[in-house]
Enzyme design. Structure first.
Site, mmCIF file in Angstrom:
data_model
loop_
_atom_site.group_PDB
_atom_site.id
_atom_site.type_symbol
_atom_site.label_atom_id
_atom_site.label_comp_id
_atom_site.label_asym_id
_atom_site.label_seq_id
_atom_site.Cartn_x
_atom_site.Cartn_y
_atom_site.Cartn_z
ATOM 1 C CG ASP A 52 4.092 14.087 9.155
ATOM 2 O OD1 ASP A 52 4.454 12.916 8.870
ATOM 3 O OD2 ASP A 52 4.158 15.052 8.354
ATOM 4 C CG LEU B 21 -2.029 -1.057 1.236
ATOM 5 C CD1 LEU B 21 -2.825 -0.983 2.530
ATOM 6 C CD2 LEU B 21 -2.940 -0.915 0.040
ATOM 7 C CB SER C 32 6.492 -1.308 3.846
ATOM 8 O OG SER C 32 6.442 -2.553 4.534
ATOM 9 N N GLY D 233 7.249 4.379 3.781
ATOM 10 C CA GLY D 233 7.639 5.673 4.340
ATOM 11 C C GLY D 233 9.001 5.488 4.983
ATOM 12 C CG ASN D 234 10.463 8.567 7.487
ATOM 13 O OD1 ASN D 234 9.459 8.046 7.961
ATOM 14 N ND2 ASN D 234 10.745 9.839 7.644
ATOM 15 C CG PHE D 235 6.853 4.261 8.525
ATOM 16 C CD1 PHE D 235 6.322 3.007 8.257
ATOM 17 C CD2 PHE D 235 6.473 5.314 7.727
ATOM 18 C CE1 PHE D 235 5.420 2.825 7.215
ATOM 19 C CE2 PHE D 235 5.570 5.139 6.699
ATOM 20 C CZ PHE D 235 5.030 3.898 6.442
HETATM 21 C C1 LIG Z 1 2.838 5.721 3.356
HETATM 22 O O1 LIG Z 1 2.008 4.717 2.848
HETATM 23 C C2 LIG Z 1 0.881 4.369 3.535
HETATM 24 C C3 LIG Z 1 0.083 3.398 2.966
HETATM 25 C C4 LIG Z 1 -1.073 2.980 3.617
HETATM 26 C C5 LIG Z 1 -1.457 3.549 4.848
HETATM 27 C C6 LIG Z 1 -2.693 3.113 5.504
HETATM 28 C C7 LIG Z 1 -2.784 3.086 6.900
HETATM 29 C C8 LIG Z 1 -3.993 2.692 7.506
HETATM 30 C C9 LIG Z 1 -5.093 2.353 6.735
HETATM 31 C C10 LIG Z 1 -4.977 2.377 5.325
HETATM 32 N N1 LIG Z 1 -5.851 2.116 4.343
HETATM 33 C C11 LIG Z 1 -5.186 2.321 3.200
HETATM 34 N N2 LIG Z 1 -5.752 2.148 1.964
HETATM 35 C C12 LIG Z 1 -5.109 2.300 0.740
HETATM 36 C C13 LIG Z 1 -5.838 1.973 -0.395
HETATM 37 C C14 LIG Z 1 -5.260 2.088 -1.663
HETATM 38 C C15 LIG Z 1 -3.943 2.548 -1.800
HETATM 39 N N3 LIG Z 1 -3.369 2.694 -3.069
HETATM 40 C C16 LIG Z 1 -4.083 2.100 -4.201
HETATM 41 C C17 LIG Z 1 -3.496 2.573 -5.523
HETATM 42 N N4 LIG Z 1 -2.044 2.343 -5.570
HETATM 43 C C18 LIG Z 1 -1.501 2.734 -6.865
HETATM 44 C C19 LIG Z 1 -1.362 3.055 -4.475
HETATM 45 C C20 LIG Z 1 -1.891 2.598 -3.120
HETATM 46 C C21 LIG Z 1 -3.216 2.896 -0.659
HETATM 47 C C22 LIG Z 1 -3.792 2.775 0.603
HETATM 48 N N5 LIG Z 1 -3.934 2.711 3.400
HETATM 49 N N6 LIG Z 1 -3.797 2.755 4.751
HETATM 50 C C23 LIG Z 1 -0.647 4.542 5.405
HETATM 51 C C24 LIG Z 1 0.514 4.961 4.754
#
Ligand SMILES: COc1ccc(-c2cccc3nc(Nc4ccc(N5CCN(C)CC5)cc4)nn23)cc1
Length: 276
Positions: free
Chosen positions: A144, A23, A30, A26-28
């Protein structure tokens, strides 16, 4: 009978956590999309799992703090904590959160901006405000707040995510002072954060003003805060002196320019800074 551990809904067993796709990074570490499927029949819940990659920036201790911070949050406008998953016999841990299907606000506005009107942007801004208001009641400073850390739960709901830099303000003080951290989002920093590393609810309000700019720019790459500030500073500047130059132009009352088509009543970057 179930053992106490089996009753604990916040304990995710690694063997039932099935990896689906990445998904983000980050610098933390994945974040991965997984299905928690103890019955093994694909009926389990989709979850976002943040895996810690201990590096110079983030240690297991910091990660534990982030997990504890998120675990006490109960707010419709903050991403929900689900629990933790220990692996390598408790040597490593992952943070399990609800999965928000629409991803980050930046990606969402880039691909759906055309169908998001001013009313919807104001709805999103008010939801971020409510999430920040809730944080303030717990004496948390996010530090942040940026569109990259806002996730889209549905076409009409956004949530604040990523509490990696969040700190509690000591009860006898009005601000939190940090020792110089690693990766700093300085283009979202208030002047007092740039000049004195002081963070408070007021500095979060400043960052909210920058998020308003991102929202009403539809997170367009060509007008992101870093790019606009660097244009003003001049690209010749490199390294640590950037934050000094940024503090300077802000002191000289330069501000992010109102995004094109931004409704006057919203152009409250200035109002936001007034209320700080
Ligand atoms: C720094 O990267 C992230 C990625 C995910 C999260 C995170 C935390 C807590 C809950 C949560 N739900 C989603 N959903 C989500 C859905 C789709 C996508 N993208 C779909 C399309 N792709 C090309 C990129 C990712 C990314 C995240 N992401 N997410 C936080 C930081």
């Amino acid at each position: 009978a179930l053992s106490p551990a089996q009753h604990d809904q916040t304990l995710f067993e690694e063997r039932h956590l099935r990896y689906i796709s990445p998904l983000g990074k980050g610098n933390f570490g994945s974040v991965e999309l997984c299905r928690y499927d103890p019955l093994g029949d694909n009926t389990g819940e989709l979850v976002a799992v943040k895996k810690l990659q201990p590096n110079k920036q983030s240690t297991l201790k910091d990660f534990q703090k982030e997990v504890n911070t998120l675990s006490v949050m109960h707010c419709d406008y903050i991403v929900k904590y689900r629990g933790v998953c220990y692996s390598m016999g408790r040597l490593s841990m992952s943070l399990v959160m609800e999965y928000l299907p629409y991803g980050s606000l930046i990606g969402y506005l880039e691909s759906n901006g055309h169908k998001v009107n001013t009313r919807r942007l104001i709805l999103f801004a008010s939801q971020i405000c409510k999430g920040m208001e809730y944080l303030q009641t717990l004496r948390y400073v996010h530090r942040d707040l940026a569109a990259r850390n806002i996730l889209v739960a549905s076409e009409s709901l956004v949530k604040i995510a990523d509490f990696g830099l969040t700190k509690i303000i000591p009860s006898d003080k009005e601000y939190y002072r940090v020792t110089q951290p690693g990766e700093s989002p300085i283009f979202w920093y208030a002047p007092e954060s740039l000049n004195e590393s002081k963070f408070s609810h007021k500095s979060d309000v400043w960052s909210f003003g920058v998020v308003l700019h991102e929202l009403f720019s539809y997170c367009d790459m060509s007008s992101n805060p870093k790019r606009l500030c660097m244009q003003e500073i001049g690209h010749i500047v490199q390294g640590p002196s950037i934050s000094m130059h940024l503090a300077n132009i802000l002191k000289n009352n330069w501000r992010l320019p109102a995004p094109p088509k931004c409704p006057p009543k919203v152009c409250s970057q200035y109002l936001v800074q007034l209320y700080r």
